[in-house]
Scaffold this motif. Structure first.
Motif, short mmCIF file in Angstrom:
data_model
loop_
_atom_site.label_atom_id
_atom_site.label_comp_id
_atom_site.label_asym_id
_atom_site.label_seq_id
_atom_site.Cartn_x
_atom_site.Cartn_y
_atom_site.Cartn_z
N GLY A 19 0.84 -1.19 0.00
CA GLY A 19 0.00 0.00 0.00
C GLY A 19 0.87 1.24 0.00
N HIS A 20 0.28 2.39 -0.31
CA HIS A 20 1.07 3.59 -0.54
C HIS A 20 1.86 4.05 0.69
N ALA A 21 1.17 4.26 1.80
CA ALA A 21 1.83 4.83 2.98
C ALA A 21 2.88 3.90 3.54
N ARG A 22 2.55 2.62 3.67
CA ARG A 22 3.50 1.67 4.24
C ARG A 22 4.72 1.50 3.33
N TYR A 23 4.51 1.60 2.02
CA TYR A 23 5.64 1.49 1.10
C TYR A 23 6.60 2.66 1.28
N LEU A 24 6.07 3.86 1.45
CA LEU A 24 6.93 5.03 1.64
C LEU A 24 7.76 4.88 2.91
N VAL A 25 7.11 4.47 4.01
CA VAL A 25 7.84 4.26 5.26
C VAL A 25 8.89 3.18 5.09
N TYR A 26 8.52 2.10 4.43
CA TYR A 26 9.45 0.98 4.20
C TYR A 26 10.66 1.44 3.39
N TYR A 27 10.42 2.17 2.32
CA TYR A 27 11.49 2.65 1.44
C TYR A 27 12.47 3.53 2.21
N LEU A 28 11.94 4.50 2.95
CA LEU A 28 12.81 5.43 3.69
C LEU A 28 13.57 4.70 4.79
N LEU A 29 12.93 3.77 5.46
CA LEU A 29 13.59 3.04 6.53
C LEU A 29 14.73 2.18 5.97
N SER B 149 17.93 -1.16 -2.82
CA SER B 149 18.38 -2.49 -2.44
C SER B 149 17.41 -3.12 -1.46
N GLY B 150 16.84 -2.31 -0.57
CA GLY B 150 15.81 -2.82 0.34
C GLY B 150 14.60 -3.31 -0.43
N VAL B 151 14.21 -2.57 -1.46
CA VAL B 151 13.10 -2.99 -2.32
C VAL B 151 13.42 -4.33 -2.99
N LEU B 152 14.67 -4.49 -3.43
CA LEU B 152 15.06 -5.74 -4.06
C LEU B 152 15.04 -6.90 -3.06
N GLY B 153 15.41 -6.63 -1.81
CA GLY B 153 15.34 -7.66 -0.79
C GLY B 153 13.92 -8.13 -0.58
N ALA B 154 12.97 -7.18 -0.58
CA ALA B 154 11.56 -7.54 -0.45
C ALA B 154 11.08 -8.29 -1.68
N TYR B 155 11.53 -7.87 -2.85
CA TYR B 155 11.11 -8.53 -4.10
C TYR B 155 11.57 -9.98 -4.11
N LEU B 156 12.77 -10.24 -3.63
CA LEU B 156 13.27 -11.61 -3.61
C LEU B 156 12.40 -12.49 -2.71
N ILE B 157 11.93 -11.93 -1.60
CA ILE B 157 11.08 -12.68 -0.68
C ILE B 157 9.67 -12.85 -1.24
N MET B 158 9.11 -11.78 -1.76
CA MET B 158 7.70 -11.77 -2.14
C MET B 158 7.44 -12.25 -3.56
N HIS B 159 8.42 -12.09 -4.46
CA HIS B 159 8.16 -12.34 -5.88
C HIS B 159 9.29 -13.15 -6.53
N SER B 160 9.74 -14.15 -5.86
CA SER B 160 10.86 -14.95 -6.39
C SER B 160 10.48 -15.71 -7.65
#
Length: 269
Positions: A127-137, A168-179
Motif C-alpha cells: 500500500g502507498h503509505a506503508r511502502y513510503l515508510v518501508y522505502y525510507l527506513l 536495495s531494500g526494495v530488491l530484498g523484499a522482491y526476492l522474498i515476495m516475488h521470487s
C-alpha cells in the motif's frame, strides 16, 4: 547499480492492483533533485554539503575541508578533488538527503530503472503509505551500514550519496515476495531472456557480495557495497514485519501463477 551482464528491462505486472503513485513520486523527486538542486552534477557545493559523510555521522559534527589539486605523475594531468562543504542542517539529516542525490546520469538512470521495475510490485504489496515508510527506513539502515563499515581512515571522509541503499531494500523484499515472477533481462547487451525474480535479484546480490569482498581487500571501485548489502538484508527482514504472514501466502500464491503466463509483450515495467 545494474550488473553489466544482466540488465533488467521489465517484469510481469498483469496482476498489479493499484497505481504505484509513491513509486512514481520517488522517481520524479530523485530526478528533480539531481537536475535542479545538483545542477545535473555540476553543483558541487550542494552535493558535497548534503551527502552522507561517515566521519560526520559518527562524530555528530560538521566537517569542512579544502579542495585538493592532484597531479597524475605520468601524464601530468591535474585533477581538482572538491573538499567537504558546510552542511546547513544537522549532519544526521544527511542520512535522508543523500538518498535522493546521485553522482551522475548513469548513476541516476541505473537506480531509477531498478526502482521503476521492482518498486511498483512492493508498493502493490504494502500500500502507498506503508511502502513510503518501508522505502525510507531501508535507505536509512543502508546508510548506517555504510557508515559502520567506513567509520575510520580515509573512507570516513568520502561523501556517500544515491538511492541505491533504499532500492536495495526494495530488491530484498522482491526476492522474498516475488521470487517466481517473470523478469525480462538483457544479457550481455545482446539478447533478451526471461528469468524468475530469484535469478534476476540473486545475480545482482551475488555481484554486490563479490564487489564488497573486493573493497575489503583494498580493490574498491567507488561503489558503496556496504549500503547495497545492508539495504538488501534490511529490506528482506523488514518485509516480514510489514506484511502479515497470511498476506505473504496470498501474494506468493498469486506470484506462482505468473509462471504460467507469457508476459513477453509486457515491457512497461
Amino acid at each position: 547499480m545494474p550488473p553489466l551482464f544482466l540488465m533488467p528491462l521489465a517484469d510481469d505486472n498483469t496482476d498489479r492492483q493499484i497505481t504505484p503513485w509513491i513509486n512514481y513520486t520517488l522517481i520524479v523527486f530523485n530526478v528533480l533533485t539531481f537536475v535542479v538542486l545538483q545542477g545535473a552534477g555540476e553543483n558541487i557545493d550542494f552535493t558535497f554539503a548534503f551527502s552522507t559523510v561517515p566521519a560526520e555521522i559518527t562524530s555528530g559534527e560538521d566537517i569542512v575541508s579544502d579542495d585538493q589539486l592532484l597531479i597524475e605523475p605520468r601524464s601530468g594531468e591535474q585533477y581538482l578533488i572538491p573538499g567537504l562543504r558546510e552542511t546547513p542542517i544537522p549532519v544526521y539529516w544527511t542520512l535522508l538527503t543523500s538518498m535522493f542525490m546521485h553522482g551522475g546520469w548513469l548513476h541516476l538512470l541505473g537506480n531509477m530503472l531498478f526502482l521503476w521495475i521492482f518498486g511498483d510490485n512492493i508498493e502493490d504489496d504494502l500500500g502507498h503509505a506503508r511502502y513510503l515508510v518501508y522505502y525510507l527506513l531501508c535507505g536509512l539502515l543502508a546508510s548506517l551500514a555504510h557508515v559502520f563499515m567506513n567509520s575510520s581512515g580515509e573512507a570516513a571522509l568520502i561523501p556517500c550519496l544515491g538511492a541505491s541503499g533504499a532500492i536495495s531494500g526494495v530488491l530484498g523484499a522482491y526476492l522474498i515476495m516475488h521470487s517466481h515472477r517473470k523478469v525480462h533481462v538483457l544479457v550481455l547487451f545482446r539478447f533478451i531472456a526471461t528469468v524468475p525474480g530469484l535469478v534476476a535479484i540473486g545475480m545482482w546480490f551475488a555481484m554486490q557480495i563479490i564487489g564488497g569482498m573486493g573493497s575489503l581487500a583494498g580493490q574498491g571501485d567507488g561503489v558503496a557495497y556496504a549500503a547495497h548489502i545492508g539495504g538488501f538484508v534490511a529490506g528482506g527482514i523488514l518485509i516480514f514485519l510489514f506484511v502479515p504472514k497470511n498476506a505473504r501466502r496470498q501474494i506468493a500464491a498469486a506470484d506462482r501463477r505468473t509462471e504460467r503466463r507469457d508476459p513477453i509483450d509486457d515491457l512497461a515495467g
